[in-house]
Write a protein that holds these residues in place. Structure first.
Motif, PDB file in Angstrom:
ATOM      1  N   GLY B 216      -1.340-101.960 -22.167  1.00  9.00           N
ATOM      2  CA  GLY B 216      -0.877-103.083 -22.989  1.00  9.00           C
ATOM      3  C   GLY B 216      -0.822-102.641 -24.439  1.00  9.00           C
ATOM      4  O   GLY B 216       0.146-102.895 -25.145  1.00  9.00           O
ATOM      5  N   GLU B 217      -1.897-101.979 -24.877  1.00  5.53           N
ATOM      6  CA  GLU B 217      -1.832-101.286 -26.163  1.00  5.53           C
ATOM      7  C   GLU B 217      -1.298 -99.884 -25.899  1.00  5.53           C
ATOM      8  O   GLU B 217      -0.728 -99.241 -26.764  1.00  5.53           O
ATOM      9  CB  GLU B 217      -3.221-101.223 -26.789  1.00  5.53           C
ATOM     10  CG  GLU B 217      -3.648-102.577 -27.337  1.00  5.53           C
ATOM     11  CD  GLU B 217      -5.150-102.767 -27.290  1.00  5.53           C
ATOM     12  OE1 GLU B 217      -5.779-102.707 -28.343  1.00  5.53           O
ATOM     13  OE2 GLU B 217      -5.698-102.995 -26.192  1.00  5.53           O
ATOM     14  N   ASN B 218      -1.518 -99.433 -24.690  1.00  3.90           N
ATOM     15  CA  ASN B 218      -1.031 -98.165 -24.186  1.00  3.90           C
ATOM     16  C   ASN B 218       0.223 -98.513 -23.393  1.00  3.90           C
ATOM     17  O   ASN B 218       0.126 -99.055 -22.303  1.00  3.90           O
ATOM     18  CB  ASN B 218      -2.123 -97.618 -23.264  1.00  3.90           C
ATOM     19  CG  ASN B 218      -2.030 -96.146 -23.078  1.00  3.90           C
ATOM     20  OD1 ASN B 218      -1.094 -95.513 -23.527  1.00  3.90           O
ATOM     21  ND2 ASN B 218      -2.998 -95.599 -22.390  1.00  3.90           N
ATOM     22  N   MET B 219       1.401 -98.283 -23.968  1.00  2.00           N
ATOM     23  CA  MET B 219       2.615 -98.859 -23.376  1.00  2.00           C
ATOM     24  C   MET B 219       3.312 -97.913 -22.404  1.00  2.00           C
ATOM     25  O   MET B 219       4.447 -97.497 -22.642  1.00  2.00           O
ATOM     26  CB  MET B 219       3.588 -99.262 -24.485  1.00  2.00           C
ATOM     27  CG  MET B 219       3.199-100.543 -25.197  1.00  2.00           C
ATOM     28  SD  MET B 219       3.033-101.975 -24.119  1.00  2.00           S
ATOM     29  CE  MET B 219       4.734-102.242 -23.635  1.00  2.00           C
ATOM     30  N   ARG B 243     -14.578-102.167 -26.495  1.00  2.21           N
ATOM     31  CA  ARG B 243     -13.732-102.949 -27.393  1.00  2.21           C
ATOM     32  C   ARG B 243     -13.078-104.064 -26.578  1.00  2.21           C
ATOM     33  O   ARG B 243     -12.700-103.875 -25.431  1.00  2.21           O
ATOM     34  CB  ARG B 243     -12.657-102.004 -27.947  1.00  2.21           C
ATOM     35  CG  ARG B 243     -11.927-102.479 -29.172  1.00  2.21           C
ATOM     36  CD  ARG B 243     -11.012-101.348 -29.667  1.00  2.21           C
ATOM     37  NE  ARG B 243     -10.051-100.964 -28.647  1.00  2.21           N
ATOM     38  CZ  ARG B 243      -8.831-101.466 -28.540  1.00  2.21           C
ATOM     39  NH1 ARG B 243      -8.395-102.339 -29.420  1.00  2.21           N
ATOM     40  NH2 ARG B 243      -8.026-101.085 -27.571  1.00  2.21           N
ATOM     41  N   PHE B 244     -12.948-105.229 -27.189  1.00  2.00           N
ATOM     42  CA  PHE B 244     -12.253-106.342 -26.546  1.00  2.00           C
ATOM     43  C   PHE B 244     -10.756-106.071 -26.696  1.00  2.00           C
ATOM     44  O   PHE B 244     -10.100-106.566 -27.606  1.00  2.00           O
ATOM     45  CB  PHE B 244     -12.662-107.653 -27.221  1.00  2.00           C
ATOM     46  CG  PHE B 244     -12.210-108.896 -26.498  1.00  2.00           C
ATOM     47  CD1 PHE B 244     -12.695-109.215 -25.237  1.00  2.00           C
ATOM     48  CD2 PHE B 244     -11.313-109.776 -27.086  1.00  2.00           C
ATOM     49  CE1 PHE B 244     -12.301-110.371 -24.578  1.00  2.00           C
ATOM     50  CE2 PHE B 244     -10.913-110.942 -26.441  1.00  2.00           C
ATOM     51  CZ  PHE B 244     -11.403-111.233 -25.185  1.00  2.00           C
ATOM     52  N   SER B 245     -10.253-105.259 -25.771  1.00  2.00           N
ATOM     53  CA  SER B 245      -8.861-104.824 -25.820  1.00  2.00           C
ATOM     54  C   SER B 245      -7.949-105.972 -25.424  1.00  2.00           C
ATOM     55  O   SER B 245      -8.415-107.028 -24.993  1.00  2.00           O
ATOM     56  CB  SER B 245      -8.664-103.654 -24.866  1.00  2.00           C
ATOM     57  OG  SER B 245      -8.970-104.071 -23.549  1.00  2.00           O
ATOM     58  N   VAL B 246      -6.652-105.752 -25.552  1.00  2.00           N
ATOM     59  CA  VAL B 246      -5.685-106.742 -25.080  1.00  2.00           C
ATOM     60  C   VAL B 246      -5.917-107.012 -23.597  1.00  2.00           C
ATOM     61  O   VAL B 246      -5.955-108.168 -23.154  1.00  2.00           O
ATOM     62  CB  VAL B 246      -4.246-106.239 -25.339  1.00  2.00           C
ATOM     63  CG1 VAL B 246      -3.240-107.041 -24.537  1.00  2.00           C
ATOM     64  CG2 VAL B 246      -3.923-106.315 -26.824  1.00  2.00           C
ATOM     65  N   ALA B 247      -6.108-105.951 -22.832  1.00  2.00           N
ATOM     66  CA  ALA B 247      -6.352-106.119 -21.396  1.00  2.00           C
ATOM     67  C   ALA B 247      -7.642-106.904 -21.165  1.00  2.00           C
ATOM     68  O   ALA B 247      -7.707-107.775 -20.288  1.00  2.00           O
ATOM     69  CB  ALA B 247      -6.402-104.755 -20.704  1.00  2.00           C
ATOM     70  N   ALA B 248      -8.671-106.608 -21.967  1.00  2.00           N
ATOM     71  CA  ALA B 248      -9.948-107.320 -21.813  1.00  2.00           C
ATOM     72  C   ALA B 248      -9.757-108.820 -22.025  1.00  2.00           C
ATOM     73  O   ALA B 248     -10.401-109.641 -21.375  1.00  2.00           O
ATOM     74  CB  ALA B 248     -10.982-106.771 -22.803  1.00  2.00           C
ATOM     75  N   SER B 249      -8.838-109.167 -22.931  1.00  3.13           N
ATOM     76  CA  SER B 249      -8.623-110.592 -23.214  1.00  3.13           C
ATOM     77  C   SER B 249      -7.971-111.302 -22.034  1.00  3.13           C
ATOM     78  O   SER B 249      -7.944-112.521 -21.986  1.00  3.13           O
ATOM     79  CB  SER B 249      -7.770-110.756 -24.478  1.00  3.13           C
ATOM     80  OG  SER B 249      -6.400-110.496 -24.207  1.00  3.13           O
TER      81      SER B 249
END
Lengths: 184, 743
Positions: B216-219, B243-249
């Motif tokens: 997601g941050e890694n496209m 880290r609360f990554s995009v995927a984590a959210s």
């Protein structure tokens, strides 16, 4: 008073569950509309709530809300801002003096002044829609988070998704009747 | 005044009849003016289908060309990797093509290395100089004394050149700084690696577990598309990330693990799954060896054991393990891609592979799938017939015994030759990789460069490595050149073509031309055979039984989908010594390493310091796109993520607490200091680590946009832990303190 009695009502839905905020929509918009480097018609909002480690985050691909009672149109002194097909708010560059009344009145921060002196904003890519294409951001989105269409047509992508999913709108207290929906 | 409706329409039509007709504004007759709907006119007068090189994923794209300029790039709907949709970088290729800082002519150094004083020369002068220096190395030291560093698809021509020249020293950071541990671990367990694009079936997964991978941050376009599809179908995520990554959210479970303790978590998950008999017993009995040993090995690795190590509460470990197992076999433990973290990475990826076997997800729908590729015969050019010496990258063959590739850092050591390499390398050819950004401990790279007889770089932009080179050869971008055909293993198999959308700009030349011209000058022309890549492309397409014209017109030809999983009728087989899934690896045992993964504690940051972690942003690829002004309009620098509470407690910031946007300088355990970087004070990260996106802090004067923006994580990676199994460089082992940047 609104002059657009056209049957169509174009709207867009953004699926916040799928959107990863990659900005493919933002870049696609810039390329499609040949925007200058510093200009944007769409952007990503990221809203985080809570304290580590109890967190929630919402990611939204945003653009002009194409309001039904648009403050920018009401506040435009020259009549440059107008409702076009499907209720899409457009700017007639030949009438725009770049006075920024619309920029100041927009509750969504969706307008900016183009380096050439006129107010610039999202057009829902009407030039594409007229050819039967989707807006550039919708066509580009790798996560297919964006749905576009005529909400008055019950068979459209957007009408279907608004029937089957929970959604919300943002900053509705401004009273401008926005046409962007955020699926939650 | 009274108008009839007829008059009204006529008046309205006087000024804008043409516009009304053109824009179809027929229903809007209440408006007094007929406005023109502006058409930005960015549709191409022709559209060229080709494939992307903004990252290594290589999606099919359509380049819109209008009046000889590329106006926009969209996804090719016919291409299985893009399905008509691109990531922002793919769209942003225009920003590379028209980057005003591009290398424009061949350059030859006229001062000492690193001073960046060059003279523009003609291609024939540059090629003569390069071939002459390469020939001198070949005569004086032998062909092995040349090392080739590569990245990306265009490397194929230079690999050919180096093989024909006679050197085994061909290496890419993609192995020892990236995917190597993963490929090795899956190879040991299942008999084959995962390749690129990874053979995983995200879209059909019901549970996707990401460990440190921030999709997601890694496209990786197709993977992100599939992730969104899976989420749309109700799949849930388990995300393990400090880290609360995009995927984590988007995850059902976010496990904010203490960095460096993933193996403990993986062992505890296996403990739960084995103890509660939640594994696929039938699958294990049929396909795997070593289960009893594994069960014994994990029997004491309880969630309670893992809790103080990982910081993840036992109940969360149990619940997430049950959840992961509950979705099997469509439960995918994502293997990641950049896996060189702590030096025990092969073992960590072995744990991922073993857990996947317990879930029965290898060879199953929604797990790991086994795609094939389309037949594409090699062009019949002369083959190198000599037996080269072993690579120079290690002092003796007992080291890194399970390495499957030549090690970049070993090739660097071979340039310095201080007992870490088996023989000296005296010349480097660097193709499309900025070694100062891609190899850890960049001061070592500088040292190695100063010891070389010759360094030639082929690149599109004046990256830092070009500043250290003796000859710089400007390559055309992927939008201006042909490349070889590509037919990877993929669930929808395809052959894709790269073809020019526009003529090369400036004096730049395609890689095939540069490599072949050098080959001809070195007497190696026969090893290429063809004179023009279209000859090669046509020959290969014909030999594959494909229509070259269809390929040129569509950019891609897709083949018949073959079964890729048991559900589709594929019979599973394993190319391991036992012909089974090796939960206990016989190969790794014979080589003298732990046959089952063990958790080894890694040093934790001392008080006042933070572990430095790095990752990706969706709009950038490593340091390669930092100068792209179009992408830079969205993300124009990196930021230092630091936890809110940790920021408040920072030593040295007592009088004026750190807030977002403040500039800080980072100093690591060895005294290396970064350029200033803006702080991002956030709840979205643990308090014992800091994070930045990789690839900033460029120093090259030629990168006029990127230079001076943000900080280079790599300059702070002075220390790295080498994976004893395969030589990968674990880079998450550096600690930094924050200093307020001088105003």
């Amino acid at each position: 008073m609104r002059f657009n009695l056209s049957r169509k009502r174009y709207a867009m839905a953004v699926d916040t569950r799928k959107c990863v905020g990659c900005s493919a929509c933002v870049i696609a918009c810039k390329e499609e509309n040949a925007l200058p480097l510093a200009s944007f018609r769409s952007w990503i909002e990221t809203e985080t709530r809570g304290r580590f480690p109890d967190l929630a985050m919402e990611i939204r691909s945003e653009r002009c809300e194409q309001c039904t009672d648009a403050a920018c149109v009401a506040n435009c002194p020259t009549g440059a801002s107008y409702y076009a097909k499907g209720g899409v708010v457009l700017v007639d560059r030949s009438l725009c003096t770049g006075c920024k009344a619309c920029v100041a009145s927009c509750p969504y921060g969706a307008r900016s002044i183009h380096p050439d002196g006129y107010a610039d904003k999202c057009t829902f890519c009407l030039h594409r829609v007229d050819k039967g294409l989707k807006p550039a951001c919708v066509a580009a989105c790798p996560t297919q988070s964006l749905a576009f269409g005529d909400i008055n047509d019950s068979g459209s992508d957007i009408a279907k998704v608004l029937r089957t999913r929970q959604w919300k709108q943002i900053d509705t207290e401004a009273g401008t009747k926005p046409n962007l929906y955020f699926l939650i | 005044m009274a108008f009839t409706r007829r008059e009204f329409i006529r008046i309205g039509g006087i000024g804008g009849a043409a516009a009304v007709a053109a824009s179809g504004l027929t229903t809007n007759w209440w408006n007094l003016q007929a406005h023109e709907i502006p058409d930005p006119k960015t549709d191409g007068d022709h559209v060229v289908p080709t494939f992307c090189e903004m990252c290594f994923w290589k999606c099919g794209v359509l380049a819109h060309v209008r009046n000889g300029r590329v106006t926009k790039i969209t996804g090719n709907p016919a291409h299985p990797l893009s399905k008509g949709r691109l990531c922002p970088r793919g769209e942003g290729g225009v920003g590379l093509l028209y980057d005003p800082d591009r290398l424009k002519t061949p350059l030859v150094r006229r001062s000492k290395r690193g001073a960046q004083v060059f003279e523009p020369v003609t291609w024939s002068a540059a090629l003569d100089e390069t071939a002459g220096r390469m020939d001198a190395i070949r005569k004086k030291y032998g062909p092995e004394a040349l090392g080739l560093f590569i990245h990306g698809f265009g490397a194929s021509w230079f690999i050919r050149l180096a093989q024909a020249y006679g050197t085994p020293n061909i290496s890419e950071p993609a192995y020892a700084q990236c995917m190597g541990p993963r490929e090795g671990a899956f190879g040991l367990t299942y008999g084959q690696g995962l390749g690129s694009p990874e053979s995983i079936d995200i879209e059909n997964s019901r549970c996707i577990t990401l460990i440190g991978s921030h999709l997601g941050e890694n496209m990786h376009n197709t993977q992100v598309q599939e992730l969104a599809t899976a989420i749309g179908r109700g799949a849930e995520l388990v995300v393990v990330d400090p880290r609360f990554s995009v995927a984590a959210s988007k995850a059902k479970y976010w496990l904010p693990i203490k960095p460096g303790t993933d193996i403990a978590l993986l062992l505890a998950w296996m403990n739960v799954i084995v103890a509660e008999k939640r594994y696929d017993a039938e699958y294990i009995a049929k396909y795997a060896t070593g289960f009893d040993e594994l069960a014994k090995h994990v029997s004491d690795k309880t969630p309670e054991w893992a809790y103080p190590i990982t910081g993840i509460e036992p109940e969360v470990i149990r619940d997430s393990a049950r959840f992961i197992a509950g979705a099997r076999p469509a439960s995918l433990i994502h293997p990641g891609r950049h896996t060189t973290w702590y030096g025990d990475d092969t073992q960590r990826l072995r744990a991922v592979a073993i857990l996947s076997a317990l879930l029965g997800s290898w060879g199953r729908r929604g797990g790991y799938i086994l795609p094939g590729s389309m037949d594409l015969p090699a062009y019949p050019a002369k083959k190198p017939e000599y037996t080269p010496r072993p690579a120079a990258d290690r002092e003796n063959p007992s080291l890194y015994r399970l390495s499957e590739d030549v090690l970049t850092c070993g090739m660097r050591d071979a340039a310095i030759l201080r007992g870490k390499a088996s023989y000296p390398i005296k010349g480097w050819m660097v193709y499309a990789t900025d070694l100062l950004q891609s190899l850890p401990a960049p001061k070592e790279t500088e040292k190695a460069i100063q010891d070389l007889d010759f360094l030639v770089t082929v690149d599109v932009l004046p990256s830092e490595i070009t500043g250290w080179s003796d000859v710089v050869l400007p390559e055309s971008t992927y939008l201006e050149r042909y490349d070889n055909l590509w037919a990877p293993a993929y669930k929808e198999p395809f052959i894709a073509i790269r073809q020019p959308a526009v003529e090369p700009m400036y004096e730049s030349k395609p890689g095939w031309w540069i490599a072949r011209e050098l080959g001809v000058r070195l007497g190696l022309g026969d090893y290429f055979g063809w004179k023009n890549p279209l000859e090669l492309i046509q020959w290969r397409a014909k030999a594959a039984g494909q229509d070259i014209y269809a390929l040129l017109a569509q950019g891609v030809i897709t083949g018949k989908r073959q079964p890729v999983s048991e559900e589709e009728g594929l019979a599973l087989s394993f190319d391991t010594p036992s012909k089974k899934i090796e939960l206990v690896s016989s190969t790794i045992k014979a080589a003298g390493y732990d046959p089952l993964p063990n958790y080894t504690p890694h040093a934790q940051p001392p008080d006042g310091m933070f572990r430095l972690l790095f990752g990706r942003a969706a709009v950038h690829t490593f340091g390669r796109t930092a100068n792209n002004r179009l992408l830079g309009s969205v993300v124009s620098e990196n930021e230092l993520w630091i936890n809110t509470v940790a920021a408040r407690a920072l030593a040295g910031f007592e009088d004026k607490p750190l807030k977002s946007g403040d500039l800080v300088v980072l100093e690591n355990q060895d005294g290396a200091r970064s350029t200033p970087i803006k702080a991002k004070v956030t709840e979205r990260i643990r308090g014992d680590c800091v994070y930045m996106i990789h690839g900033w802090g460029h120093r090259s004067k030629g990168l006029k946009f990127a230079r001076g923006r943000g900080a280079s994580d790599n300059e702070l990676v002075t220390k790295f832990e080498v994976d004893p199994i395969m030589g990968g460089t674990g880079m998450n082992v550096n600690f930094v303190r924050l200093l307020r940047a001088e105003a």
